[in-house]
Design a protein around this motif. Structure first.
Motif, short mmCIF file in Angstrom:
data_model
loop_
_atom_site.label_atom_id
_atom_site.label_comp_id
_atom_site.label_asym_id
_atom_site.label_seq_id
_atom_site.Cartn_x
_atom_site.Cartn_y
_atom_site.Cartn_z
N ASN A 140 -0.82 -3.25 -5.31
CA ASN A 140 -2.01 -2.44 -5.54
C ASN A 140 -3.11 -3.29 -6.17
N ASP A 141 -4.32 -3.03 -5.72
CA ASP A 141 -5.46 -3.75 -6.29
C ASP A 141 -5.66 -3.36 -7.74
N SER A 188 -5.89 0.42 -12.85
CA SER A 188 -5.14 0.40 -11.61
C SER A 188 -5.91 1.15 -10.53
N GLN A 189 -5.52 0.93 -9.28
CA GLN A 189 -6.17 1.62 -8.17
C GLN A 189 -5.96 3.13 -8.26
N GLU A 193 -8.99 5.94 -8.32
CA GLU A 193 -9.08 7.03 -7.35
C GLU A 193 -9.06 8.39 -8.04
N CYS A 219 -13.04 -5.66 -8.18
CA CYS A 219 -11.70 -5.52 -7.62
C CYS A 219 -11.02 -6.89 -7.68
N ASN A 221 -7.84 -8.64 -6.50
CA ASN A 221 -6.64 -8.58 -5.67
C ASN A 221 -6.09 -9.98 -5.45
#
Length: 226
Positions: A140-141, A188-189, A193, A219, A221
């Motif tokens: 997860n990004d 965290s992603q 969200e 972001c 990653n």
């Protein structure tokens, strides 16, 4: 003793028919193309390297050529091992999967060089399916929330981030000078969200605070890390 060993090495040496060598190279080309296709579809655009992919095909053929030379001559194979041991590879591996593809190419070349077609076919089929299925698995990004403001607003900034994310934002860095402060929070992603559905974004909330000069959401990653 030396003569006995020499006679043994000479006795175990044999010539491989040219037809067999050509067949070995044809099979190596077929499986190297399988590796090429697998690498192409199991890597995203950000980490895909066309030159590295082509080098995998060449590595398979080179390994097959080496095996064709040493498989018919035991004495030469011993010398080849010593010669290859001085080679040092210093190319950085961008993706851990790249090391898997390198070893895959070497093993395919070895199997083709000694005409072990069944082993290379079965093994390559399993590896091909495994890499295609799990090639899209990614971590997860992670997101970094970077805040720059005046030192006088230190308490308000921390409280605003704490309330907005319900205490789930992890502070990683806090840099201060006599009049400035910088925060770096890790998110965290899933958190991004979840809280992006609120009426006001985190940037809008922070800009309500006086002397908050900049708010950046980055972001982080695997591709960026490399």
């Amino acid at each position: 003793m030396k003569e006995t060993l020499l006679n043994y090495l000479l006795a175990t040496s044999s010539n491989v028919p040219i037809e067999q060598i050509i067949l070995n190279f044809m099979v190596a080309i077929i499986f190297s193309l399988v590796i090429y296709i697998s690498y192409r579809f199991s890597h995203s655009r950000a980490v895909y390297s066309a030159r590295f992919n082509v080098s995998l095909v060449m590595l398979t053929l080179i390994t097959t050529m080496v095996m064709a030379v040493i498989s018919s001559n035991v004495a030469l194979s011993l010398g080849m091992v010593g010669a290859l041991s001085i080679i040092r590879f210093r190319t950085a591996i961008k993706d851990p999967r790249d090391a898997v593809y390198i070893f895959w190419c070497i093993v395919v070349g070895i199997c083709c060089g000694i005409s072990e077609y069944f082993i290379v076919a079965l093994g390559s089929a399993l590896i091909f399916l495994f890499l295609l299925i799990f090639g899209y698995v990614k971590t997860n990004d992670r997101f970094l929330l970077i805040i720059h403001g005046n030192i006088s607003e230190e308490e308000k900034i921390e409280k605003s981030v704490l309330i907005y994310y319900d205490g789930k934002a992890t502070m990683r860095v806090k840099n201060t000078t006599s009049d400035r402060v910088e925060y770096i929070y890790e998110l965290s992603q899933r958190i991004i969200e979840k809280y992006s559905k609120r009426e006001l974004s985190i940037t809008q909330e922070l800009y309500k605070i006086k002397d908050v000069n900049a708010v950046n959401l980055v972001c982080q990653n695997e591709d960026i890390n490399r």
